[in-house]
Design a protein around this motif. Structure first.
Motif, PDB file in Angstrom:
ATOM      1  N   LEU A  91     -15.390  22.430 -13.659  1.00  0.00           N
ATOM      2  CA  LEU A  91     -16.838  22.270 -13.824  1.00  0.00           C
ATOM      3  C   LEU A  91     -17.175  20.877 -14.376  1.00  0.00           C
ATOM      4  CD1 LEU A  91     -18.032  25.748 -15.199  1.00  0.00           C
ATOM      5  CD2 LEU A  91     -18.190  24.858 -12.870  1.00  0.00           C
ATOM      6  N   GLN A  92     -16.325  20.376 -15.285  1.00  0.00           N
ATOM      7  CA  GLN A  92     -16.559  19.037 -15.830  1.00  0.00           C
ATOM      8  C   GLN A  92     -16.434  17.981 -14.754  1.00  0.00           C
ATOM      9  OE1 GLN A  92     -17.147  18.637 -19.502  1.00  0.00           O
ATOM     10  NE2 GLN A  92     -18.159  16.943 -18.459  1.00  0.00           N
ATOM     11  N   ARG A  93     -15.414  18.124 -13.912  1.00  0.00           N
ATOM     12  CA  ARG A  93     -15.205  17.142 -12.829  1.00  0.00           C
ATOM     13  C   ARG A  93     -16.330  17.213 -11.812  1.00  0.00           C
ATOM     14  NH1 ARG A  93      -9.393  17.472 -10.336  1.00  0.00           N
ATOM     15  NH2 ARG A  93      -8.917  16.982 -12.513  1.00  0.00           N
ATOM     16  N   LEU A  94     -16.810  18.421 -11.542  1.00  0.00           N
ATOM     17  CA  LEU A  94     -17.946  18.568 -10.628  1.00  0.00           C
ATOM     18  C   LEU A  94     -19.158  17.812 -11.146  1.00  0.00           C
ATOM     19  CD1 LEU A  94     -17.879  22.381  -9.663  1.00  0.00           C
ATOM     20  CD2 LEU A  94     -17.728  20.458  -8.077  1.00  0.00           C
ATOM     21  N   LEU A 105     -23.189  18.318  -4.405  1.00  0.00           N
ATOM     22  CA  LEU A 105     -22.755  19.125  -5.539  1.00  0.00           C
ATOM     23  C   LEU A 105     -22.581  20.582  -5.132  1.00  0.00           C
ATOM     24  CD1 LEU A 105     -22.180  19.612  -8.531  1.00  0.00           C
ATOM     25  CD2 LEU A 105     -24.646  19.714  -8.935  1.00  0.00           C
ATOM     26  N   LEU A 106     -23.507  21.065  -4.324  1.00  0.00           N
ATOM     27  CA  LEU A 106     -23.428  22.454  -3.859  1.00  0.00           C
ATOM     28  C   LEU A 106     -22.164  22.676  -3.038  1.00  0.00           C
ATOM     29  CD1 LEU A 106     -24.586  25.293  -3.410  1.00  0.00           C
ATOM     30  CD2 LEU A 106     -25.911  24.359  -1.508  1.00  0.00           C
ATOM     31  N   ALA A 107     -21.875  21.741  -2.126  1.00  0.00           N
ATOM     32  CA  ALA A 107     -20.681  21.877  -1.277  1.00  0.00           C
ATOM     33  C   ALA A 107     -19.418  21.893  -2.127  1.00  0.00           C
ATOM     34  CB  ALA A 107     -20.639  20.745  -0.261  1.00  0.00           C
ATOM     35  N   ASP A 144     -28.537  19.895 -13.504  1.00  0.00           N
ATOM     36  CA  ASP A 144     -28.959  19.992 -14.900  1.00  0.00           C
ATOM     37  C   ASP A 144     -28.320  21.190 -15.593  1.00  0.00           C
ATOM     38  OD1 ASP A 144     -30.573  17.768 -14.561  1.00  0.00           O
ATOM     39  OD2 ASP A 144     -32.338  18.962 -14.028  1.00  0.00           O
ATOM     40  N   VAL A 145     -28.283  22.330 -14.909  1.00  0.00           N
ATOM     41  CA  VAL A 145     -27.665  23.530 -15.489  1.00  0.00           C
ATOM     42  C   VAL A 145     -26.182  23.284 -15.740  1.00  0.00           C
ATOM     43  CG1 VAL A 145     -27.046  25.942 -15.054  1.00  0.00           C
ATOM     44  CG2 VAL A 145     -29.350  25.128 -14.506  1.00  0.00           C
ATOM     45  N   LEU A 146     -25.518  22.678 -14.770  1.00  0.00           N
ATOM     46  CA  LEU A 146     -24.096  22.383 -14.924  1.00  0.00           C
ATOM     47  C   LEU A 146     -23.871  21.429 -16.088  1.00  0.00           C
ATOM     48  CD1 LEU A 146     -21.306  22.879 -13.765  1.00  0.00           C
ATOM     49  CD2 LEU A 146     -21.682  20.992 -12.162  1.00  0.00           C
ATOM     50  N   GLY A 147     -24.789  20.456 -16.228  1.00  0.00           N
ATOM     51  CA  GLY A 147     -24.677  19.511 -17.338  1.00  0.00           C
ATOM     52  C   GLY A 147     -24.778  20.188 -18.691  1.00  0.00           C
ATOM     53  N   LYS A 148     -25.657  21.168 -18.793  1.00  0.00           N
ATOM     54  CA  LYS A 148     -25.805  21.905 -20.049  1.00  0.00           C
ATOM     55  C   LYS A 148     -24.523  22.640 -20.418  1.00  0.00           C
ATOM     56  CE  LYS A 148     -30.239  21.306 -21.191  1.00  0.00           C
ATOM     57  NZ  LYS A 148     -30.694  20.845 -22.521  1.00  0.00           N
ATOM     58  N   PHE A 149     -23.909  23.290 -19.424  1.00  0.00           N
ATOM     59  CA  PHE A 149     -22.726  24.096 -19.710  1.00  0.00           C
ATOM     60  C   PHE A 149     -21.484  23.248 -19.961  1.00  0.00           C
ATOM     61  CE2 PHE A 149     -25.208  27.673 -18.056  1.00  0.00           C
ATOM     62  CZ  PHE A 149     -24.824  28.659 -18.942  1.00  0.00           C
ATOM     63  N   THR A 150     -21.492  22.013 -19.508  1.00  0.00           N
ATOM     64  CA  THR A 150     -20.338  21.126 -19.754  1.00  0.00           C
ATOM     65  C   THR A 150     -20.658  20.084 -20.819  1.00  0.00           C
ATOM     66  OG1 THR A 150     -21.050  19.716 -17.905  1.00  0.00           O
ATOM     67  CG2 THR A 150     -19.418  21.437 -17.427  1.00  0.00           C
ATOM     68  N   SER A 151     -21.778  20.255 -21.494  1.00  0.00           N
ATOM     69  CA  SER A 151     -22.207  19.306 -22.526  1.00  0.00           C
ATOM     70  C   SER A 151     -21.172  19.219 -23.645  1.00  0.00           C
ATOM     71  CB  SER A 151     -23.557  19.744 -23.103  1.00  0.00           C
ATOM     72  OG  SER A 151     -23.838  19.059 -24.298  1.00  0.00           O
TER      73      SER A 151
END
Length: 782
Positions: A91-94, A105-107, A144-151
């Motif tokens: 998830l961090q690399r994504l 990003l979706l792909a 943005d959601v992914l950024g929050k979870f990998t913050s």
């Protein structure tokens, strides 16, 4: 366990919904994103340290070993978990490598999800996560959601990290992650009240259940324990039970014990939550199964040490009947029981409740999974939440009553605790905790304790759906103390506990059938027999059809089918297909005409004399039929007799049969009934003038009655005291006697409040006199 750290994590995650999803999802749908993303981030964090090693194993299997299908064990050996991910992504690399394009990003995200092992893919599918990330990508919020979870400011990993300010963030253990996840589930359930009660049992109720189940044997717990919930929902009861036992901060602190959790859940999303929770906490997710507990015995042949559940109540199981019953025969061994009849003979008994409410089937499922007692185990303990219908619904011999009887007569029921109303999120009704054990303590054997804790609660400042109160810790302590001491306690204040202890037999009763003789008068008249032209079940519509078509009814009415059926529908005759066919069949009409003609012959031969003795009347009818050589079936003959006879209390009794009872036959009957010869009339055998000859009378179903006689009382003595003085000609039909069980809290704990005296009421009224200009004084004439 640092509650402050966990609360900060929950608050941070909770804020993601408001920061990123406010305009994309309605509030009740936030959980559809947040819960699976929490699961995904935790699993991802657990796999991060071994990512490169997994990719090396993938290359080995693919390039060197030439595998066409992956060897799961190779990957799980590398990760150290029962799951893995073979994609190049984390998830961090994504998040770090895809900054500009939501579609790219979706792909990549979908490629990442496809790399998971089957057990995680199942969770992803049940969460419908792929659909959610596509929706977020389409609304430009996925990044943005992914950024929050990998913050860096949130640590959902089991390793220490530093936040964006260089401050150390403590590692989050599997147990800690479990508490965070459960708190999120609780908060989402509170936000979505209409569904909360289906998947979430209030934590204080689980706390009470775990105390009652584990406290009595906390010093004698086995080193390896299995816990099962057949309606596990999101797994709260399972994980709380585990925490209660092995959590260093839990109640028992048996940290060296191994606890294995098992459960089944029918709802896909809730199953996914539960299974992912098992993964997060290091439990075996394969022990959680999806599907209907009632339809399939997923854990057939397995037994469990402890079982806790809050099964659905008031929910139909009609769609699952075909898996449990074939007609009236029970085909699932979990719900097969044998009970003794009144004579002490074991028989197969119905152990299935009404199709509209299957909650007791879940209790039977747990009973079926109790460990047989042996030197190696201590049996099983069960705690199950039910509504009031499980206590008393169902007549003697019915499914619910038989289930209660099966449990109580096997001495498995230890106690039932009545809880306060409005304790659950989606219902305000009264609920009860049933506590069962097949290894009762010596002082509990043959006993059942009823605890009324219905008035022990504290009000919430804010209602959560129907939930407006909760059990405080001191309430739980009092209830458990009362249960442990097996104490009988009278309620001293309105908000205190009450408890009573009963013998098992106190809840049982005989349902005794009391019969009275049929007394009939009879008379042939043209008016009475006229109705024989019509089938009784179709009398109304046949009368109208005959009035309209006369003799055509004896030809073939199918020629007028549409006309007749349209008319019948218009006139409000609601006929099913079978009735329609019967109405239009020539045979129906000719059969009834033949019966009418026979009755007419009997009228001509016997006249319209009124008979006060049906026995004589029937004999004369038989004589005429014999002389006229008319043969009737029993049904046809009864149709005529029923049409021309009626009940009259002044008529003679209708004899059913005459029997010879002497010698061995008489002795056998007296032994069976456990009575003397002179008592036989009270069991329906009446002596005649001839020695050894007895008559039995036809019974009148309209006058039939039943009496519920406590098991501890003698049926015959009860009959002599309560029935015979009022109905002298009644008798006991022991053959129809059934045994039932019911439990009534109102009966045992109801406290009568005396009405205020007339003087008190008058004083109150007169006190109002000062405010009424003397009107009341004038009315009362004081």
């Amino acid at each position: 366990m640092d509650h402050t750290v966990h609360n900060k994590l929950v608050s941070f995650i909770w804020s993601i919904a408001d920061d990123c999803l406010r305009d994309v999802y309605v509030r009740g749908k936030y959980r559809d994103v947040i819960l699976p993303m929490v699961v995904l981030r935790r699993l991802d964090a657990l796999l991060e340290p071994t990512k490169e090693a997994v990719l090396e194993e993938l290359a080995f299997q693919r390039d060197e070993a030439g595998f066409t299908e992956w060897d799961d064990k190779g990957f799980t050996d590398v990760t150290g978990y029962v799951f893995y991910n073979t994609s190049e992504w984390t998830l961090q690399r994504l998040h770090n490598t895809t900054t500009n394009s939501q579609q790219l990003l979706l792909a990549n995200f979908e490629d990442y999800l496809s790399g998971f092992s089957f057990n995680v893919k199942e969770i992803i599918e049940k969460f419908n996560l792929k659909s959610q990330i596509r929706h977020m990508a389409g609304k430009d919020v996925l990044y943005d959601v992914l950024g929050k979870f990998t913050s860096p400011d949130i640590n959902l990993t089991p390793f220490e990290k530093f936040d964006s300010n260089g401050k150390k963030l403590p590692a989050l253990t599997n147990l800690g992650m479990g508490y965070v996840f459960e708190e999120l589930i609780r908060k989402f359930n509170e936000e979505n009240n209409e569904e909360a009660g289906e998947h979430f049992t209030p934590r204080e109720v689980i706390d009470l259940m775990t105390h009652i189940i584990f406290d009595p044997i906390k010093n004698n717990l086995p080193p390896v324990m299995t816990i099962y919930d057949p309606a596990c929902g999101s797994g709260g009861m399972l994980t709380e039970s585990q925490n209660f036992i092995v959590d260093p901060d839990g109640e028992i602190k048996a940290v060296n014990s191994d606890v294995y959790l098992f459960g089944k859940e029918i709802n896909d999303e809730t199953y996914a939550i539960c299974k992912s929770d098992m993964m997060i906490k290091g439990n075996n997710p394969e022990n959680i199964r999806v599907g209907s507990t009632l339809s399939t015995d997923e854990f057939a042949g397995q037994y469990f040490d402890f079982m806790l559940s809050n099964p659905p109540y008031g929910k139909s199981w009609a769609s699952e009947q075909k898996y449990i019953k074939d007609g009236k025969e029970v085909i699932d061994s979990r719900f097969k029981i044998r009970l003794k009849n009144y004579w002490g003979v074991e028989e197969d008994a119905d152990a299935t409740p009404r199709s509209s409410d299957g909650q007791l089937l879940f209790l039977m499922e747990m009973v079926n999974k109790m460990k047989p007692l042996s030197k190696n185990n201590l049996g099983s303990r069960i705690a199950s939440v039910h509504n009031g219908s499980s206590l008393f619904t169902g007549d003697a011999g019915g499914g619910e009553s038989n289930i209660r009887r099966h449990i109580i007569e096997n001495d498995w029921l230890e106690a039932i605790v009545q809880l306060p109303n409005n304790l659950f999120y989606n219902t305000g009704i009264t609920t009860y905790i049933w506590i069962l054990s097949n290894n009762k303590a010596a002082n509990r054997k043959g006993k059942v304790q009823l605890i009324d804790a219905g008035q022990m609660y504290r009000k919430l400042r804010k209602n959560l759906g129907n939930k407006n109160c909760e059990l405080a810790p001191e309430h739980i302590t009092d209830i458990v103390k009362n249960y442990t001491e097996l104490a009988a306690v009278e309620r001293t204040t309105e908000d205190s506990i009450a408890s009573k202890v009963f013998d098992n037999a106190d809840f049982g009763y005989y349902k005794v059938t009391i019969e009275r003789p049929k007394r009939l008068k009879a008379q042939f008249t043209a008016e009475r027999i006229a109705d024989l032209r019509f089938d009784k079940s179709l009398k109304g519509v046949m009368q109208q059809v005959y009035a309209n078509y006369a003799k055509k009814v004896y030809e073939d009415l199918r020629a007028y089918k549409k006309e007749i059926l349209d008319w019948a529908e218009k006139e409000g005759f609601d006929l099913n297909k079978k009735q329609e066919e019967t109405l239009l069949k020539k045979e129906t009409w000719t059969k009834q005409l033949a019966i009418l003609e026979t009755a007419t012959i009997l009228l001509n031969k016997l006249g319209n004399q009124k008979y006060n003795d049906f026995n004589i009347f029937k004999t004369e009818v038989d004589d005429v039929l014999k002389k006229e050589k008319i043969k009737l079936s029993a049904t046809e003959k009864n149709q005529i007799l029923n049409t021309v006879s009626w009940y009259d209390e002044t008529a003679e009794k209708v004899i059913k049969t005459t029997v010879k009872l002497s010698g061995e036959k008489l002795d056998q009957l007296l032994y069976q009934l456990d009575c003397a010869v002179e008592d036989l009339p009270n069991y329906g055998y009446y002596p005649t003038a001839k020695k050894g000859e007895f008559v039995t009378y036809e019974t009148d179903s309209d006058l039939r009655d039943t009496e519920n006689v406590p098991l501890k009382e003698n049926i015959y003595e009860y009959f002599l005291k309560e029935v015979q003085p009022h109905v002298a000609e009644a008798w006991i039909n022991l053959e129809a006697t059934k045994i039932g069980y019911e439990i009534s809290f109102n009966k045992y704990f109801y406290q009568h409040k005396a009405l205020r005296s007339l003087e008190e009421v008058t004083a109150d009224i007169l006190a109002l006199e000062k405010q009424s200009d003397g009107l009341i004084h004038e009315i009362l004439n004081f």
